[in-house]
Write a protein that holds these residues in place. Structure first.
Motif, PDB file in Angstrom:
ATOM      1  N   GLU A  67       6.685   8.357  -5.908  1.00  8.85           N
ATOM      2  CA  GLU A  67       6.072   7.523  -6.936  1.00  8.85           C
ATOM      3  C   GLU A  67       4.827   6.850  -6.363  1.00  8.85           C
ATOM      4  O   GLU A  67       4.896   6.198  -5.313  1.00  8.85           O
ATOM      5  N   GLU A  68       3.706   7.023  -7.047  1.00  4.90           N
ATOM      6  CA  GLU A  68       2.471   6.357  -6.664  1.00  4.90           C
ATOM      7  C   GLU A  68       2.299   5.148  -7.577  1.00  4.90           C
ATOM      8  O   GLU A  68       1.998   5.295  -8.763  1.00  4.90           O
ATOM      9  N   ARG A  69       2.489   3.970  -7.018  1.00  3.72           N
ATOM     10  CA  ARG A  69       2.437   2.743  -7.813  1.00  3.72           C
ATOM     11  C   ARG A  69       2.154   1.548  -6.914  1.00  3.72           C
ATOM     12  O   ARG A  69       2.317   1.616  -5.689  1.00  3.72           O
ATOM     13  N   PRO A  70       1.728   0.436  -7.519  1.00  3.91           N
ATOM     14  CA  PRO A  70       1.492  -0.759  -6.705  1.00  3.91           C
ATOM     15  C   PRO A  70       2.784  -1.224  -6.015  1.00  3.91           C
ATOM     16  O   PRO A  70       3.864  -1.187  -6.607  1.00  3.91           O
ATOM     17  N   ILE A  71       2.662  -1.650  -4.772  1.00  3.12           N
ATOM     18  CA  ILE A  71       3.795  -2.166  -3.990  1.00  3.12           C
ATOM     19  C   ILE A  71       3.402  -3.542  -3.480  1.00  3.12           C
ATOM     20  O   ILE A  71       2.451  -3.681  -2.697  1.00  3.12           O
ATOM     21  N   SER A  72       4.103  -4.558  -3.915  1.00  2.00           N
ATOM     22  CA  SER A  72       3.772  -5.902  -3.448  1.00  2.00           C
ATOM     23  C   SER A  72       4.373  -6.138  -2.067  1.00  2.00           C
ATOM     24  O   SER A  72       5.375  -5.511  -1.682  1.00  2.00           O
ATOM     25  N   LEU A  73       3.772  -7.050  -1.326  1.00  2.00           N
ATOM     26  CA  LEU A  73       4.326  -7.421  -0.027  1.00  2.00           C
ATOM     27  C   LEU A  73       5.725  -7.985  -0.202  1.00  2.00           C
ATOM     28  O   LEU A  73       6.619  -7.717   0.615  1.00  2.00           O
ATOM     29  N   GLU A  74       5.934  -8.731  -1.267  1.00  2.00           N
ATOM     30  CA  GLU A  74       7.254  -9.319  -1.506  1.00  2.00           C
ATOM     31  C   GLU A  74       8.297  -8.235  -1.781  1.00  2.00           C
ATOM     32  O   GLU A  74       9.451  -8.348  -1.347  1.00  2.00           O
ATOM     33  N   GLU A  75       7.922  -7.182  -2.494  1.00  2.00           N
ATOM     34  CA  GLU A  75       8.864  -6.086  -2.725  1.00  2.00           C
ATOM     35  C   GLU A  75       9.249  -5.432  -1.401  1.00  2.00           C
ATOM     36  O   GLU A  75      10.421  -5.091  -1.183  1.00  2.00           O
ATOM     37  N   TRP A  76       8.263  -5.243  -0.544  1.00  2.00           N
ATOM     38  CA  TRP A  76       8.539  -4.660   0.771  1.00  2.00           C
ATOM     39  C   TRP A  76       9.468  -5.566   1.573  1.00  2.00           C
ATOM     40  O   TRP A  76      10.465  -5.112   2.147  1.00  2.00           O
ATOM     41  N   ARG A  77       9.179  -6.866   1.569  1.00  2.00           N
ATOM     42  CA  ARG A  77       9.986  -7.819   2.331  1.00  2.00           C
ATOM     43  C   ARG A  77      11.425  -7.893   1.805  1.00  2.00           C
ATOM     44  O   ARG A  77      12.396  -7.777   2.563  1.00  2.00           O
TER      45      ARG A  77
END
Length: 365
Positions: A285-295
């Protein structure tokens, strides 16, 4: 021959090449980007004349007037790709046509003339043929090829130049990161952004990298190997590393990566990873990834792995992520079962050790 899409290269062998013994000593531990082969390619361009005087000649300094446009207005682009030895004793490149197309996309963004794809590919063939002996025999070694072009016209004035010089130089290299493939640590810069919408983020131009040196220094001050940028608008979403694209691997084996919206480089390795993963049945999936989602994903176990990819390092697992908001580590600490499986498949294809399902490998010799 001048103009047109086909150019006949004049070959001028270096009259004083590096000796076999000295070359062997250099290739024993080439590092990355520290040593160079005996030759280079040059092709000139002038408005109304097109590309002309294609040559393979001894590598050496380039005469440059202090009023050369590139020194004042930074009209410059480059590419990076590798040539590998193959099990049959030959030499091959990986997706050079994609590099040729991206080179021309960068040229368009920087108001520079397009270089015919045939000329781009032929220039690579010529330097590989004449400097074949510089390709390391080490399993991790390769010949790094650096095509680039810059505004060579002598003038002071803010406009696209009328004259350009295209060159290819070559450097025998080992692994990009010393010590081989191991998880890297990255710093999320709070102050710097790499590119904004409408900027030059999708172009491979030197200015993008110069603008990132302060951020990379900031990462080093925090004990990190690389810097990762957030988007320039909301300062919330992952953009890319200093010179590599980013992927996260989720607990169901699927991959997510930031989309190509004009602010990040359309990596050829990135595209290859997507195609290989989808061929293996993985969802990408190519989509925006927030830093908070990663964390939060790392904390919950939803995000199992993370890796960076690019021509120089191929695929490198990401271990620790440091930021002003606190540090965290991906669930597996960067060991990356999925990451390393994709890396192995890609490297094996590049080096002719595995099936090439997409016709990516371009035989040279």
């Amino acid at each position: 021959m001048s103009g047109g899409d086909h150019l006949d290269f004049e070959i001028r062998p270096n009259p004083a090449p590096v000796s076999d013994a000295d070359r062997a000593a250099l290739l024993a531990n080439p590092g990355f980007g520290r040593i160079f082969t005996d030759h280079m390619v040059t092709v000139r361009y002038a408005d109304g004349k097109g590309w002309y005087e294609p040559r393979v000649e001894a590598r050496g300094p380039i005469p440059m007037d202090p009023a050369s446009a590139v020194l004042h207005y930074a009209q410059e682009i480059f590419e990076g790709l590798k040539a590998y030895t193959t099990p049959d004793g030959g030499v091959a490149m990986f997706r050079p046509d994609a590099n040729a197309n991206r080179f021309n996309q960068s040229a368009a963004r920087m108001a520079m003339p397009a270089l015919p794809v045939e000329t781009f590919l032929q220039s690579l063939h010529e330097i590989i043929k004449i400097d074949r002996q510089w390709i390391p025999e080490d399993p991790e070694g390769s010949l790094y090829l650096r095509p680039f072009a810059y505004a060579s016209e002598v003038f002071l004035g803010v406009r696209p130049a009328n004259e350009y010089l295209y060159l290819v130089i070559a450097s025998p290299v080992g692994p990009y990161f010393s010590g081989g493939v191991k998880p890297v640590s990255i710093w999320v810069t709070p102050d710097f952004t790499r590119a904004a919408p409408g900027g030059t983020g999708a172009a491979k131009c030197g200015g993008n990298y110069a603008a990132g040196l302060s951020a990379q220094a900031e990462a080093s001050e925090h004990g990190c190997d690389q810097v990762v940028y957030l988007d320039a608008v909301e300062r919330k979403y992952i953009d890319e590393l200093g010179g590599m694209n980013v992927f996260l691997v989720l607990d169901d084996g699927s991959l997510i990566t930031p989309p190509l919206t004009g602010t990040i480089l359309p990596g050829i390795t990135r595209d290859s990873v997507i195609k290989l993963a989808e061929r293996a049945g993985r969802k990408v999936e190519e989509r925006p990834i927030s830093l908070e989602e990663w964390r939060s994903g790392a904390a919950s176990g939803r995000v199992r792995e993370a890796f960076a990819c690019g021509t120089a390092a191929v695929i490198t697992p990401i271990g620790t992520i440091k930021s002003e908001g606190g540090d965290f580590t991906v669930a597996d600490g960067g060991s990356g079962e999925v990451t390393m499986a994709i890396r192995k498949e890609l490297v094996d294809i590049q080096r002719g050790r595995a099936e090439d399902p997409f016709g990516w490998v371009h035989k040279v010799l």
